[in-house]
Design an enzyme around this catalytic site. Structure first.
Site, PDB file in Angstrom:
ATOM      1  N   HIS A  56      -7.867  -2.228  -2.472  1.00 12.44           N
ATOM      2  CA  HIS A  56      -7.146  -1.350  -2.998  1.00 12.44           C
ATOM      3  C   HIS A  56      -7.369   0.163  -3.554  1.00 12.44           C
ATOM      4  CE1 HIS A  56      -3.815   0.904  -1.396  1.00 12.44           C
ATOM      5  NE2 HIS A  56      -2.781  -0.350  -1.441  1.00 12.44           N
ATOM      6  N   ARG A  76       0.292   8.286  -6.720  1.00 10.12           N
ATOM      7  CA  ARG A  76      -0.465   7.966  -5.953  1.00 10.12           C
ATOM      8  C   ARG A  76      -0.959   9.561  -5.214  1.00 10.12           C
ATOM      9  NH1 ARG A  76      -0.767   3.547  -1.948  1.00 10.12           N
ATOM     10  NH2 ARG A  76      -2.647   4.822  -1.555  1.00 10.12           N
ATOM     11  N   ASP A  78       3.122  -7.985  -6.501  1.00  8.25           N
ATOM     12  CA  ASP A  78       2.846  -7.653  -5.210  1.00  8.25           C
ATOM     13  C   ASP A  78       3.922  -8.484  -4.552  1.00  8.25           C
ATOM     14  OD1 ASP A  78       2.237  -5.830  -2.682  1.00  8.25           O
ATOM     15  OD2 ASP A  78       0.110  -6.661  -3.164  1.00  8.25           O
ATOM     16  N   CYS A 134       3.376  -1.885  -6.250  1.00  2.00           N
ATOM     17  CA  CYS A 134       2.027  -0.820  -5.686  1.00  2.00           C
ATOM     18  C   CYS A 134       3.096  -0.759  -4.277  1.00  2.00           C
ATOM     19  CB  CYS A 134       1.393  -1.445  -4.905  1.00  2.00           C
ATOM     20  SG  CYS A 134       1.657  -3.462  -4.121  1.00  2.00           S
ATOM     21  N   ARG A 185      -7.685   2.690   6.552  1.00  4.47           N
ATOM     22  CA  ARG A 185      -7.238   2.157   6.441  1.00  4.47           C
ATOM     23  C   ARG A 185      -7.154   0.668   8.037  1.00  4.47           C
ATOM     24  NH1 ARG A 185      -1.457   0.813   3.875  1.00  4.47           N
ATOM     25  NH2 ARG A 185      -2.181   1.428   2.451  1.00  4.47           N
ATOM     26  N   GLN A 210      -4.797   2.434  -5.278  1.00  4.94           N
ATOM     27  CA  GLN A 210      -3.554   2.334  -5.652  1.00  4.94           C
ATOM     28  C   GLN A 210      -4.234   2.058  -7.330  1.00  4.94           C
ATOM     29  OE1 GLN A 210      -0.232   2.019  -4.311  1.00  4.94           O
ATOM     30  NE2 GLN A 210       0.177   1.708  -6.366  1.00  4.94           N
TER      31      GLN A 210
END
Ligand code: CP
Ligand code: NVA
Length: 312
Positions: free
Chosen positions: A130, A293, A225, A265, A103, A133
């Protein structure tokens, strides 16, 4: 499937469906206490240059459940933090572990890591993508809607890493994806182009608009988001003004289909991109999404690690 998962467009439709099917199987096995040590003795290195709750815990728990282990590597402690080149880090870690999840900020860094590693690299979020996700989101949509093709998905908010990956994911599987964002905050052109190309093949649509009502009308799935992502802390005040109407609230829900689901998310900023009452009303879906996830990433790990086995 490619060696790595660096962005969602690394996966074609068959790859995604295979991952989702395996994720469903792994979820079933976990829920029924069926051992699934498909990665016995394997190690996942996990490099974090940004904070994380879900990504860190789900990858580490997932590796353990698969019979392997996850190794948390904070960039503060690694020599990367003191300037060791990513190219060298890649070649060293390839001798010790079986895959790396990273990440970080710059997508370029993840691409370089993959280029110089002999082991699979998984993007656990960058400024522009991402993918893990979105795999969990696709899994959740399929679980709730019992189908994928023909659905209308509406994303409201910033054209960020989530929007980039979501557009590609939805279009690849044949869903209409409408992204409602303020002018100047659209998703990256290169991902819009990939998504549009895939949508043309699947007879579905990618629409980028600043008209929230049009985007949410009759939507089966609404997604949002945060208005300011990690690394954009200095823009928070400015973004609160620009994005103030880009919110999932009761009014938006009344435009969408009656049985529309909401995904987020997380972490959520309630009162900003989503109201607290709408969040609570749809919390079951949102926390199922967070749970997924774990299952979706376990599927990715099994697919990538058991395929390559290239340590050294
Ligand atoms: N959604 C997500 O990636 O959460 P974390 O930042 O907690 O990992
Ligand atoms: N867009 C958000 C997602 C967090 C999981 C960020 O990058 O901070």
């Amino acid at each position: 499937m490619n060696k790595d998962l660096l962005k969602l467009s690394d996966l074609n439709k068959d790859d995604i469906i295979e991952i989702l099917d395996l994720a469903d199987q792994l979820k079933y096995e976990l829920k029924h206490d069926i051992p699934h040590h498909y990665l016995s003795g394997k190690i996942l290195g996990m490099i974090f240059q940004k904070s994380s709750t879900r990504t860190r815990v789900s990858f580490e728990a997932g590796m353990f459940q698969l019979g392997g282990s996850g190794m948390f590597l904070s960039s503060r402690d690694l020599q990367i933090g003191r300037g060791e080149p990513i190219e060298d880090t890649a070649r060293v870690l390839s001798r010790y572990v079986d895959a790396i999840m990273i990440r970080t900020y710059d997508q370029e860094e993840v691409e370089t890591l993959a280029k110089y590693s002999s082991i699979p690299i998984i993007n656990g979020l960058t400024d522009e993508a991402h993918p893990c996700q979105v795999l969990a989101d696709l899994m959740t949509i399929r679980e709730y809607k019992r189908k994928i093709e023909g659905l209308k998905v509406c994303y409201i908010g910033d054209g960020n890493n989530m929007a980039n990956s979501l557009m590609v994911g939805c279009a690849t599987l044949g869903m209409d994806i409408w992204v409602a964002c303020p002018k100047g905050y659209e998703p990256m052109t290169k991902y819009t182009e990939i998504a549009t190309e895939r949508a043309n093949k699947e007879n579905c649509k990618v629409v980028i608009t600043d008209n929230i009502q049009e985007a949410a009308k009759d939507a089966d799935v609404l997604i949002t988001d945060v208005w300011a992502s990690m690394g954009q802390e200095e823009e928070i005040a400015k973004r609160k003004v620009i994005f103030k109407d880009y919110q999932i609230n009761e009014n938006i829900m009344s435009i969408a289909k009656d049985n529309a689901i909401i995904l987020h998310c997380l972490p959520a900023h309630k009162g900003e991109e989503i109201t607290a009452d709408v969040f609570e009303k749809h919390s079951e879906e949102i926390f199922d999404e967070a749970e997924n996830r774990l299952h979706a990433q376990k599927a990715v790990l099994v697919k990538l690690i058991s395929k390559t086995n290239l340590r050294g």
